[in-house]
Scaffold this active site. Structure first.
Site, PDB file in Angstrom:
ATOM      1  N   LYS A 125     -13.720  -8.045  -4.037  1.00 41.05           N
ATOM      2  CA  LYS A 125     -12.943  -7.439  -2.845  1.00 41.05           C
ATOM      3  C   LYS A 125     -14.161  -6.746  -1.837  1.00 41.05           C
ATOM      4  CE  LYS A 125      -8.793  -6.288  -1.782  1.00 41.05           C
ATOM      5  NZ  LYS A 125      -7.326  -6.880  -2.198  1.00 41.05           N
ATOM      6  N   ASP A 165      -6.434  -8.324   3.821  1.00 44.43           N
ATOM      7  CA  ASP A 165      -5.715  -7.252   3.042  1.00 44.43           C
ATOM      8  C   ASP A 165      -5.472  -6.173   3.901  1.00 44.43           C
ATOM      9  OD1 ASP A 165      -5.434  -6.322  -0.171  1.00 44.43           O
ATOM     10  OD2 ASP A 165      -6.046  -4.282   1.011  1.00 44.43           O
TER      11      ASP A 165
HETATM   12  P1  NDP Z   1      -1.213  -4.623   6.331  1.00 48.40           P
HETATM   13  O1  NDP Z   1      -2.174  -3.960   6.850  1.00 48.40           O
HETATM   14  O2  NDP Z   1      -0.682  -5.698   7.068  1.00 48.40           O
HETATM   15  O3  NDP Z   1      -0.006  -3.539   6.242  1.00 48.40           O
HETATM   16  C1  NDP Z   1      -0.145  -2.187   5.487  1.00 48.40           C
HETATM   17  C2  NDP Z   1       1.092  -1.388   5.681  1.00 48.40           C
HETATM   18  O4  NDP Z   1       1.119  -0.506   4.753  1.00 48.40           O
HETATM   19  C3  NDP Z   1       1.278  -0.844   6.842  1.00 48.40           C
HETATM   20  O5  NDP Z   1       2.859  -0.740   7.112  1.00 48.40           O
HETATM   21  C4  NDP Z   1       0.597   0.594   6.851  1.00 48.40           C
HETATM   22  O6  NDP Z   1       1.035   1.421   7.760  1.00 48.40           O
HETATM   23  C5  NDP Z   1       1.020   0.901   5.554  1.00 48.40           C
HETATM   24  N1  NDP Z   1      -0.029   1.712   4.922  1.00 48.40           N
HETATM   25  C6  NDP Z   1      -1.515   1.576   4.602  1.00 48.40           C
HETATM   26  N2  NDP Z   1      -1.974   2.583   4.322  1.00 48.40           N
HETATM   27  C7  NDP Z   1      -1.278   3.468   3.866  1.00 48.40           C
HETATM   28  C8  NDP Z   1      -1.301   4.789   3.662  1.00 48.40           C
HETATM   29  N3  NDP Z   1      -2.511   5.305   3.111  1.00 48.40           N
HETATM   30  N4  NDP Z   1      -0.038   5.629   3.553  1.00 48.40           N
HETATM   31  C9  NDP Z   1       1.011   4.747   4.035  1.00 48.40           C
HETATM   32  N5  NDP Z   1       1.201   3.722   4.436  1.00 48.40           N
HETATM   33  C10 NDP Z   1      -0.016   2.855   4.555  1.00 48.40           C
HETATM   34  O7  NDP Z   1      -1.574  -5.016   4.967  1.00 48.40           O
HETATM   35  P2  NDP Z   1      -0.795  -5.712   3.691  1.00 48.40           P
HETATM   36  O8  NDP Z   1       0.600  -5.948   3.965  1.00 48.40           O
HETATM   37  O9  NDP Z   1      -1.657  -7.140   3.917  1.00 48.40           O
HETATM   38  O10 NDP Z   1      -1.244  -5.206   2.493  1.00 48.40           O
HETATM   39  C11 NDP Z   1      -0.079  -4.212   1.797  1.00 48.40           C
HETATM   40  C12 NDP Z   1      -0.513  -3.994   0.359  1.00 48.40           C
HETATM   41  O11 NDP Z   1      -0.397  -5.129  -0.384  1.00 48.40           O
HETATM   42  C13 NDP Z   1      -2.025  -3.568  -0.172  1.00 48.40           C
HETATM   43  O12 NDP Z   1      -1.852  -2.539  -1.239  1.00 48.40           O
HETATM   44  C14 NDP Z   1      -2.580  -4.780  -0.131  1.00 48.40           C
HETATM   45  O13 NDP Z   1      -3.585  -4.481  -1.023  1.00 48.40           O
HETATM   46  C15 NDP Z   1      -1.797  -5.660  -0.987  1.00 48.40           C
HETATM   47  N6  NDP Z   1      -1.920  -6.865  -1.147  1.00 48.40           N
HETATM   48  C16 NDP Z   1      -2.018  -7.800   0.052  1.00 48.40           C
HETATM   49  C17 NDP Z   1      -2.268  -9.295  -0.010  1.00 48.40           C
HETATM   50  C18 NDP Z   1      -2.459 -10.109   1.111  1.00 48.40           C
HETATM   51  O14 NDP Z   1      -2.088 -11.055   0.886  1.00 48.40           O
HETATM   52  N7  NDP Z   1      -2.340  -9.360   2.281  1.00 48.40           N
HETATM   53  C19 NDP Z   1      -2.175  -9.711  -1.530  1.00 48.40           C
HETATM   54  C20 NDP Z   1      -1.805  -8.901  -2.383  1.00 48.40           C
HETATM   55  C21 NDP Z   1      -1.765  -7.458  -2.203  1.00 48.40           C
HETATM   56  P3  NDP Z   1       0.170   1.825   8.916  1.00 48.40           P
HETATM   57  O15 NDP Z   1       0.155   0.789   9.920  1.00 48.40           O
HETATM   58  O16 NDP Z   1       0.461   3.198   9.377  1.00 48.40           O
HETATM   59  O17 NDP Z   1      -1.366   1.838   8.381  1.00 48.40           O
HETATM   60  O1  2IT Z   2      -4.985  -8.234  -3.020  1.00 48.75           O
HETATM   61  C1  2IT Z   2      -5.117  -9.268  -2.708  1.00 48.75           C
HETATM   62  O2  2IT Z   2      -4.841 -10.157  -3.919  1.00 48.75           O
HETATM   63  C2  2IT Z   2      -5.402  -9.998  -1.481  1.00 48.75           C
HETATM   64  N1  2IT Z   2      -5.582  -9.062  -0.552  1.00 48.75           N
HETATM   65  C3  2IT Z   2      -5.363 -11.377  -1.258  1.00 48.75           C
HETATM   66  C4  2IT Z   2      -6.702 -11.908  -1.719  1.00 48.75           C
HETATM   67  C5  2IT Z   2      -7.196 -13.232  -1.205  1.00 48.75           C
HETATM   68  O3  2IT Z   2      -8.312 -13.800  -1.504  1.00 48.75           O
HETATM   69  O4  2IT Z   2      -6.034 -14.215  -0.652  1.00 48.75           O
END
Ligand code: NDP
Ligand code: 2IT
Length: 452
Positions: A125, A165
């Protein structure tokens, strides 16, 4: 003192300022007590002591110039946690809260998650404390280029393959891929989540959200139920939340909430396809705030975030299912109690470690269907693995092919967690199932590969 406690005390003494990493390690080693009783070889080979230590940590300066001509300096990281079963693989997070402890927790979780996917990927990561919010496209580009000007020498399609992420989506991956290609003079699948015209995979944007809903559907199936007609609380409004909502709608569920760090929306009439389209345009193109949803749709109410509250009111609505899809520790013990009180009996974690240990204990005591992040959100990295395969073949699969493979993988993760939990005497406990099943594959590989 138990072995788990001994390990945890050692981690805390060594890295006292990394509470999220302590939390992630504690959860895994607690589950592993069940394994170590039966398999003394893991203790003899010091597998736990090795698996909690990153193979390599890269920390670097990221200088860039903002639109006013001022020099800015951020910190860049890449945690190369474990490569026993494949190249390091895992996302990059750009968020002001990013620090070494948070990235170590995410890299640690990623090792077990990637092991569960059935694909050959190690865990890593990275990211930066850079905040893309409010920055111009040019500023984001200059930052990404500077970030990659250092990271490129540490990664490669057979070494370490980053992805997105929080704060890293198609735009950021594009700028970073462009710089990597220029510096190496090489077009390879070094990042995943790429655009479709330059090596990306269909269904990668959808994969994490879809996967989390597929996982919930599998859990419901064990009770002879489906998502049809079920009210669902979703947090976040980014990549994972958006496609979680889309798949809930495909399967007949009713999503009623979204959020960002400023507050949340409750729409008791349900977020339908048209409203989802509006959210996608709002968040992905205009890069606006969810509060605007309540101006557009009169059925909805917006509640600003209140840091003085000891709970999050989003989790205090009548519902059947919850899909936390924002960030770590967004559900505490009080929130977990509120979920149960409101009738929620399915929690599928799209985010990484969104529930505190107190909250997890409540789910387990109440015996609800609880899919922990490293199992439930593994769909994203799984399709990243499929993107790597397609890049190696120089060939692309159709949406149907990728989605079918994603469904097969999510079913297999569910089955593996379910059966492993049963085998180790804790039926229905997907936490133990995911931790133990994820661990065994990596631990056995580490023993096969010797002390390296
Ligand atoms: P994005 O940046 O697309 O969206 C993040 C969302 O979460 C936004 O709405 C953001 O709001 C909100 N957010 C982030 N930090 C905070 C905080 N401290 N308090 C409140 N709201 C918050 O990210 P993703 O959708 O990709 O990721 C969301 C979650 O999913 C994370 O935990 C990530 O690790 C996990 N994840 C993502 C994967 C992926 O493929 N993208 C895979 C597996 C897990 P704001 O705009 O206000 O910051
Ligand atoms: O938390 C996760 O699994 C991710 N942000 C996606 C990682 C990836 O390599 O697609």
């Amino acid at each position: 003192m138990s072995f788990a406690q001994e390990i945890l005390d050692r981690v805390k003494a060594k890295d006292p300022a990394q509470p999220e990493f302590h939390q992630a390690v504690m959860e895994v080693v607690n589950s592993l007590e069940l394994v170590l009783e039966r398999h003394p070889e893991y203790r003899a080979q010091k597998v736990i002591e090795r698996i909690i230590e990153p193979e390599r940590v890269i920390l670097f300066r990221v200088p860039w110039v903002d639109d006013q001509g001022e020099v800015q300096v951020n910190r860049g990281f890449r945690i190369e946690m474990n490569s026993a079963i494949g190249p390091y693989k895992g996302g990059l997070r750009f968020h002001p809260s990013v620090n070494l402890g948070i990235l170590k927790f995410l890299a640690f979780e990623q090792v077990f998650k990637n092991s569960l996917t059935t694909l050959p990927m190690g865990g890593g990561k990275g990211g930066s404390d850079f905040d893309p919010k409010g920055k111009s496209d040019n500023e984001v580009m200059r930052f990404c280029q500077s970030f990659m000007a250092e990271l490129f020498r540490h990664i490669g399609p057979n070494t370490d393959v980053p992805a997105g992420d929080i704060g890293v989506g198609a735009r950021e991956i594009g700028y970073m891929f462009g710089m990597y290609k220029k510096l190496r003079n090489e077009f390879t699948g070094v990042l995943t989540g790429k655009g479709l015209n330059w090596g990306g995979s269909l269904i990668r944007p959808q994969a994490t959200g879809y996967g989390s809903v597929y996982f919930a559907a599998e859990m419901l199936k064990t009770r002879g139920e489906t998502l049809e007609g079920k009210t669902c609380l979703v947090s976040g409004s980014g990549n994972v939340a958006q496609y979680t909502i889309e798949k809930i709608l495909h399967l007949g569920g009713i999503p009623v909430t979204i959020s960002d760090s400023n507050g949340y929306i409750y729409d008791p009439e349900g977020i339908n396809h048209d409203k989802l389209k509006y959210i996608m345009e709002l968040k992905n193109i205009r890069r606006g705030r969810v509060s605007e949803y309540a101006d557009k749709f009169k059925s909805a109410t917006y509640t600003p975030a209140d840091p003085k509250l000891s709970y999050n009111p989003l989790w205090n609505h009548k519902a059947h299912c919850a899909f936390p899809s924002a960030t770590q520790n967004e559900i505490n013990g009080k929130d977990a109690n509120n979920l149960i009180k409101n009738g929620v009996y399915v929690v599928s974690e799209g985010a990484n470690m969104p529930t505190t240990p107190e909250g997890v204990d409540i789910y387990l005591d109440e015996k609800i269907l609880y899919g922990p992040g490293k199992a439930a959100n593994a769909g994203g990295v799984s399709v990243s693995g499929l993107e790597m395969s397609q890049n190696s073949m120089r060939y692309g699969w159709t949406s149907e092919e990728v989605d079918n493979r994603l469904q097969i993988i999510m079913k297999s993760i569910h089955q593996n967690c379910y059966e492993t939990a049963e085998k180790f005497g804790t039926p229905g406990n997907y936490v133990n199932g995911a931790n133990i099943a994820g661990f065994l594959k990596v631990a056995n590989a580490m023993i096969d590969l010797g002390v390296v």
